[in-house]
Enzyme design. Structure first.
Site, PDB file in Angstrom:
ATOM      1  N   HIS A  42       0.836  -1.215   0.000  1.00 30.17           N
ATOM      2  CA  HIS A  42       0.000   0.000   0.000  1.00 30.17           C
ATOM      3  C   HIS A  42       0.855   1.242   0.000  1.00 30.17           C
ATOM      4  O   HIS A  42       0.932   1.929   1.002  1.00 30.17           O
ATOM      5  CB  HIS A  42      -0.899  -0.030   1.230  1.00 30.17           C
ATOM      6  CG  HIS A  42      -2.163   0.745   1.081  1.00 30.17           C
ATOM      7  ND1 HIS A  42      -2.268   2.056   1.419  1.00 30.17           N
ATOM      8  CD2 HIS A  42      -3.372   0.383   0.615  1.00 30.17           C
ATOM      9  CE1 HIS A  42      -3.508   2.482   1.196  1.00 30.17           C
ATOM     10  NE2 HIS A  42      -4.190   1.465   0.716  1.00 30.17           N
ATOM     11  N   PHE A  43       1.388   1.674  -0.914  1.00 29.75           N
ATOM     12  CA  PHE A  43       1.573   1.219  -2.279  1.00 29.75           C
ATOM     13  C   PHE A  43       3.062   1.167  -2.552  1.00 29.75           C
ATOM     14  O   PHE A  43       3.766   2.100  -2.188  1.00 29.75           O
ATOM     15  CB  PHE A  43       0.922   2.193  -3.253  1.00 29.75           C
ATOM     16  CG  PHE A  43      -0.571   2.288  -3.102  1.00 29.75           C
ATOM     17  CD1 PHE A  43      -1.388   1.337  -3.676  1.00 29.75           C
ATOM     18  CD2 PHE A  43      -1.148   3.300  -2.368  1.00 29.75           C
ATOM     19  CE1 PHE A  43      -2.775   1.426  -3.551  1.00 29.75           C
ATOM     20  CE2 PHE A  43      -2.530   3.384  -2.236  1.00 29.75           C
ATOM     21  CZ  PHE A  43      -3.351   2.453  -2.830  1.00 29.75           C
TER      22      PHE A  43
END
Length: 170
Positions: A42-43
């Protein structure tokens, strides 16, 4: 005092000021460590702390600053009544949270805000209910374990686990 638990985040929440209901809000601090496991997905390449993880830190701080504790009782998160995410939280941010408590219909409600050095990141309203412990049950306010989430009994956990796995017993 610090609060930790089982959930999507690894860090702890430190109570900076327990507050005084009706006079000043309670305040907590959590450092969002770059090693948090959620950052892996993420991410990649542009890490942002997920909103659910911000809610988890706020919930832990709320449990640590509960204005009422009753013998034989156990306050559990009953609902996230609202959440509004206003700015991102990044690895290394200090997440400060403030809690304003009220009581209504036997439940404790908490208006919380979480902020970084860049400003308010989230505004969250939580509702906690007092679940009286029954004979044979143990646990303190907000306690969670490997088998379940805060407020679940073993039976709730087994039912949820079967649904989560999508498997049959036979």
């Amino acid at each position: 005092m610090t609060a930790a638990g089982w959930g999507p985040v690894d860090g702890t929440v430190k109570v900076v000021d327990p507050g005084v209901p009706g006079e000043r809000p309670a305040r907590c601090l959590a450092v969002v460590d770059a090693s948090e496991k959620v950052f892996a997905g993420h991410f990649p390449g542009f890490a942002i702390f997920p909103g659910v993880c911000v809610v988890e830190y706020v919930q832990r701080g709320a449990l640590a600053t509960l204005p009422e504790r009753e013998p034989g009782g156990r306050w559990v998160l009953a609902a996230v009544e609202s959440s509004r995410f206003l700015s991102p939280v990044y690895p290394g941010d200090e997440l400060t949270s403030e809690y304003v408590w009220s009581r209504k219909d036997g439940a404790l409600r908490c208006r919380a805000s979480a902020a970084t050095g860049r400003g308010v990141a989230a505004q969250i309203r939580l509702r906690f209910e007092n679940r009286k412990t029954q004979t044979g049950q143990t646990g303190q306010a907000g306690e969670t374990g490997r088998a379940g989430r805060a407020g679940e009994t073993g039976r709730d956990t087994e039912a949820r686990s079967g649904r989560d796995r999508g498997t049959d017993a036979g």
